[in-house]
Design a protein around this motif. Structure first.
Motif, PDB file in Angstrom:
ATOM      1  N   ALA A  51       8.046  -4.495  -8.557  1.00  0.00           N
ATOM      2  CA  ALA A  51       8.030  -4.046  -7.162  1.00  0.00           C
ATOM      3  C   ALA A  51       7.463  -5.158  -6.299  1.00  0.00           C
ATOM      4  CB  ALA A  51       7.200  -2.782  -6.996  1.00  0.00           C
ATOM      5  N   LYS A  52       7.920  -5.202  -5.039  1.00  0.00           N
ATOM      6  CA  LYS A  52       7.385  -6.113  -4.027  1.00  0.00           C
ATOM      7  C   LYS A  52       7.063  -5.285  -2.800  1.00  0.00           C
ATOM      8  CE  LYS A  52       9.872 -10.299  -5.341  1.00  0.00           C
ATOM      9  NZ  LYS A  52      10.741 -11.372  -4.858  1.00  0.00           N
ATOM     10  N   ILE A  53       5.823  -5.417  -2.322  1.00  0.00           N
ATOM     11  CA  ILE A  53       5.376  -4.659  -1.162  1.00  0.00           C
ATOM     12  C   ILE A  53       4.911  -5.652  -0.097  1.00  0.00           C
ATOM     13  CG2 ILE A  53       3.736  -2.927  -0.340  1.00  0.00           C
ATOM     14  CD1 ILE A  53       4.046  -2.958  -3.960  1.00  0.00           C
ATOM     15  N   SER A  54       5.466  -5.577   1.085  1.00  0.00           N
ATOM     16  CA  SER A  54       5.082  -6.466   2.184  1.00  0.00           C
ATOM     17  C   SER A  54       3.832  -5.938   2.876  1.00  0.00           C
ATOM     18  CB  SER A  54       6.221  -6.577   3.202  1.00  0.00           C
ATOM     19  OG  SER A  54       7.321  -7.227   2.626  1.00  0.00           O
ATOM     20  N   VAL A  55       2.885  -6.847   3.117  1.00  0.00           N
ATOM     21  CA  VAL A  55       1.658  -6.528   3.852  1.00  0.00           C
ATOM     22  C   VAL A  55       1.374  -7.674   4.816  1.00  0.00           C
ATOM     23  CG1 VAL A  55       0.657  -5.120   1.994  1.00  0.00           C
ATOM     24  CG2 VAL A  55       0.152  -7.557   2.082  1.00  0.00           C
ATOM     25  N   ALA A  56       0.453  -7.451   5.727  1.00  0.00           N
ATOM     26  CA  ALA A  56       0.034  -8.506   6.639  1.00  0.00           C
ATOM     27  C   ALA A  56      -0.655  -9.612   5.840  1.00  0.00           C
ATOM     28  CB  ALA A  56      -0.919  -7.932   7.691  1.00  0.00           C
ATOM     29  N   PRO A  57      -0.758 -10.820   6.387  1.00  0.00           N
ATOM     30  CA  PRO A  57      -1.470 -11.884   5.682  1.00  0.00           C
ATOM     31  C   PRO A  57      -2.921 -11.487   5.459  1.00  0.00           C
ATOM     32  CG  PRO A  57      -0.556 -12.691   7.762  1.00  0.00           C
ATOM     33  CD  PRO A  57      -0.283 -11.235   7.690  1.00  0.00           C
ATOM     34  N   GLY A  58      -3.503 -11.987   4.400  1.00  0.00           N
ATOM     35  CA  GLY A  58      -4.901 -11.686   4.119  1.00  0.00           C
ATOM     36  C   GLY A  58      -5.339 -12.266   2.805  1.00  0.00           C
ATOM     37  N   PHE A  59      -6.402 -11.694   2.257  1.00  0.00           N
ATOM     38  CA  PHE A  59      -6.989 -12.235   1.037  1.00  0.00           C
ATOM     39  C   PHE A  59      -7.628 -11.106   0.249  1.00  0.00           C
ATOM     40  CE2 PHE A  59     -10.364 -14.294  -1.392  1.00  0.00           C
ATOM     41  CZ  PHE A  59      -9.649 -15.313  -1.991  1.00  0.00           C
ATOM     42  N   GLY A  60      -7.311 -11.004  -1.027  1.00  0.00           N
ATOM     43  CA  GLY A  60      -7.955 -10.056  -1.911  1.00  0.00           C
ATOM     44  C   GLY A  60      -7.133  -8.806  -2.172  1.00  0.00           C
ATOM     45  N   LEU A  61      -7.500  -8.134  -3.259  1.00  0.00           N
ATOM     46  CA  LEU A  61      -6.919  -6.857  -3.675  1.00  0.00           C
ATOM     47  C   LEU A  61      -7.987  -6.082  -4.426  1.00  0.00           C
ATOM     48  CD1 LEU A  61      -3.463  -7.866  -5.223  1.00  0.00           C
ATOM     49  CD2 LEU A  61      -3.819  -6.555  -3.141  1.00  0.00           C
ATOM     50  N   ALA A  62      -7.850  -4.767  -4.433  1.00  0.00           N
ATOM     51  CA  ALA A  62      -8.732  -3.918  -5.239  1.00  0.00           C
ATOM     52  C   ALA A  62      -7.934  -2.704  -5.693  1.00  0.00           C
ATOM     53  CB  ALA A  62      -9.955  -3.483  -4.438  1.00  0.00           C
ATOM     54  N   VAL A  63      -8.269  -2.209  -6.886  1.00  0.00           N
ATOM     55  CA  VAL A  63      -7.604  -1.034  -7.443  1.00  0.00           C
ATOM     56  C   VAL A  63      -8.601   0.104  -7.500  1.00  0.00           C
ATOM     57  CG1 VAL A  63      -6.480  -0.078  -9.486  1.00  0.00           C
ATOM     58  CG2 VAL A  63      -5.999  -2.416  -8.792  1.00  0.00           C
TER      59      VAL A  63
ATOM     60  N   ALA B  69      -5.564  -3.614   0.103  1.00  0.00           N
ATOM     61  CA  ALA B  69      -5.418  -5.012   0.489  1.00  0.00           C
ATOM     62  C   ALA B  69      -6.033  -5.248   1.864  1.00  0.00           C
ATOM     63  CB  ALA B  69      -3.944  -5.395   0.509  1.00  0.00           C
ATOM     64  N   PRO B  70      -7.113  -6.046   1.953  1.00  0.00           N
ATOM     65  CA  PRO B  70      -7.650  -6.410   3.271  1.00  0.00           C
ATOM     66  C   PRO B  70      -6.753  -7.456   3.930  1.00  0.00           C
ATOM     67  CG  PRO B  70      -8.964  -7.406   1.526  1.00  0.00           C
ATOM     68  CD  PRO B  70      -7.902  -6.588   0.862  1.00  0.00           C
ATOM     69  N   ASN B  71      -6.549  -7.321   5.232  1.00  0.00           N
ATOM     70  CA  ASN B  71      -5.595  -8.165   5.949  1.00  0.00           C
ATOM     71  C   ASN B  71      -6.215  -8.779   7.194  1.00  0.00           C
ATOM     72  OD1 ASN B  71      -3.475  -7.052   4.226  1.00  0.00           O
ATOM     73  ND2 ASN B  71      -3.664  -5.222   5.482  1.00  0.00           N
ATOM     74  N   ASP B  72      -5.586  -9.866   7.631  1.00  0.00           N
ATOM     75  CA  ASP B  72      -5.869 -10.448   8.941  1.00  0.00           C
ATOM     76  C   ASP B  72      -4.705 -10.062   9.833  1.00  0.00           C
ATOM     77  OD1 ASP B  72      -8.179 -11.756   8.048  1.00  0.00           O
ATOM     78  OD2 ASP B  72      -7.018 -13.476   7.368  1.00  0.00           O
ATOM     79  N   PRO B  73      -4.864  -9.657  11.003  1.00  0.00           N
ATOM     80  CA  PRO B  73      -6.168  -9.424  11.606  1.00  0.00           C
ATOM     81  C   PRO B  73      -6.614  -7.969  11.487  1.00  0.00           C
ATOM     82  CG  PRO B  73      -4.507  -9.378  13.318  1.00  0.00           C
ATOM     83  CD  PRO B  73      -3.780  -9.577  11.996  1.00  0.00           C
ATOM     84  N   ASN B  74      -7.786  -7.769  11.010  1.00  0.00           N
ATOM     85  CA  ASN B  74      -8.559  -6.538  11.195  1.00  0.00           C
ATOM     86  C   ASN B  74      -7.983  -5.249  10.618  1.00  0.00           C
ATOM     87  OD1 ASN B  74      -9.873  -8.470  12.676  1.00  0.00           O
ATOM     88  ND2 ASN B  74      -9.522  -7.518  14.643  1.00  0.00           N
ATOM     89  N   THR B  75      -7.293  -5.306   9.495  1.00  0.00           N
ATOM     90  CA  THR B  75      -6.782  -4.084   8.880  1.00  0.00           C
ATOM     91  C   THR B  75      -6.978  -4.111   7.363  1.00  0.00           C
ATOM     92  OG1 THR B  75      -4.530  -4.935   8.581  1.00  0.00           O
ATOM     93  CG2 THR B  75      -4.990  -3.735  10.636  1.00  0.00           C
ATOM     94  N   VAL B  76      -6.913  -2.925   6.767  1.00  0.00           N
ATOM     95  CA  VAL B  76      -6.852  -2.774   5.311  1.00  0.00           C
ATOM     96  C   VAL B  76      -5.660  -1.869   5.020  1.00  0.00           C
ATOM     97  CG1 VAL B  76      -7.996  -1.825   3.268  1.00  0.00           C
ATOM     98  CG2 VAL B  76      -9.327  -3.110   4.946  1.00  0.00           C
ATOM     99  N   THR B  77      -4.838  -2.276   4.058  1.00  0.00           N
ATOM    100  CA  THR B  77      -3.639  -1.532   3.698  1.00  0.00           C
ATOM    101  C   THR B  77      -3.866  -0.766   2.407  1.00  0.00           C
ATOM    102  OG1 THR B  77      -2.221  -3.177   4.741  1.00  0.00           O
ATOM    103  CG2 THR B  77      -1.195  -1.761   3.089  1.00  0.00           C
ATOM    104  N   ARG B  78      -3.408   0.498   2.385  1.00  0.00           N
ATOM    105  CA  ARG B  78      -3.442   1.329   1.179  1.00  0.00           C
ATOM    106  C   ARG B  78      -2.024   1.423   0.625  1.00  0.00           C
ATOM    107  NH1 ARG B  78      -2.294   6.267  -0.921  1.00  0.00           N
ATOM    108  NH2 ARG B  78      -3.871   7.217  -2.254  1.00  0.00           N
ATOM    109  N   ILE B  79      -1.876   1.125  -0.685  1.00  0.00           N
ATOM    110  CA  ILE B  79      -0.579   1.186  -1.355  1.00  0.00           C
ATOM    111  C   ILE B  79      -0.635   2.281  -2.413  1.00  0.00           C
ATOM    112  CG2 ILE B  79       1.080  -0.058  -2.802  1.00  0.00           C
ATOM    113  CD1 ILE B  79      -0.145  -2.659  -1.497  1.00  0.00           C
TER     114      ILE B  79
END
Length: 142
Positions: free
Chosen positions: A76-88, A95-105
């Motif tokens: 699978a490939k999931i598009s997110v905003a640019p950023g750094f890091g992942l956590a399960v 996924a924390p993103n720039d600017p100022n968001t965190v994405t839940r997958i």
């Protein structure tokens, strides 16, 4: 089953021997594809490995690639905003993103199910403790 690849302590990654071997196999496979994730952008969860790689030219951000560790195939490939890091976490990949968001997958559907806005700070790190998601924030301009 290996549940955790590593923990970050002040920027230093600590791995079990088995996790180190799995990590090396995956990083080599990603390098062959021209992708170069860093340690904090590679996590294990829900029976697969998740790699955050930059340069998603179709969406102008990053791609989270879900990888079958037995075959090194991207499932699978999931598009997110640019950023750094992942956590399960117990029911999601974050996924924390720039600017100022965190994405839940959602790992059941491989879809983005939430984007959480932090209007006054930039997410710089993310960690899971039980069912809690902890985000390290930098104030603007730092």
């Amino acid at each position: 089953a290996l549940n955790v690849i590593g923990h970050s302590f002040g920027g230093t990654m600590i791995y079990t021997a088995l996790a180190n071997v799995l990590m090396q196999r995956l990083v080599e496979a990603l390098h062959r594809r021209g992708r170069v994730p860093v340690d904090e952008n590679l996590v294990d969860g829900f029976g697969t490995l998740w790699a955050r790689v930059g340069g998603d030219t179709t969406a102008g951000g990053d791609t989270i690639e879900r990888i079958d560790p037995a075959t090194n195939a991207i499932v699978a490939k999931i598009s997110v905003a640019p950023g750094f890091g992942l956590a399960v976490g117990p029911d999601a990949v974050w996924a924390p993103n720039d600017p100022n968001t965190v994405t839940r997958i959602d790992p059941r559907t491989n879809l983005v199910t939430a984007t959480i806005d932090f209007p006054a700070a930039e997410p710089r790190g993310i960690s899971i403790y039980g069912d809690q998601v902890w985000v390290t924030l930098d104030p603007p301009g730092t």
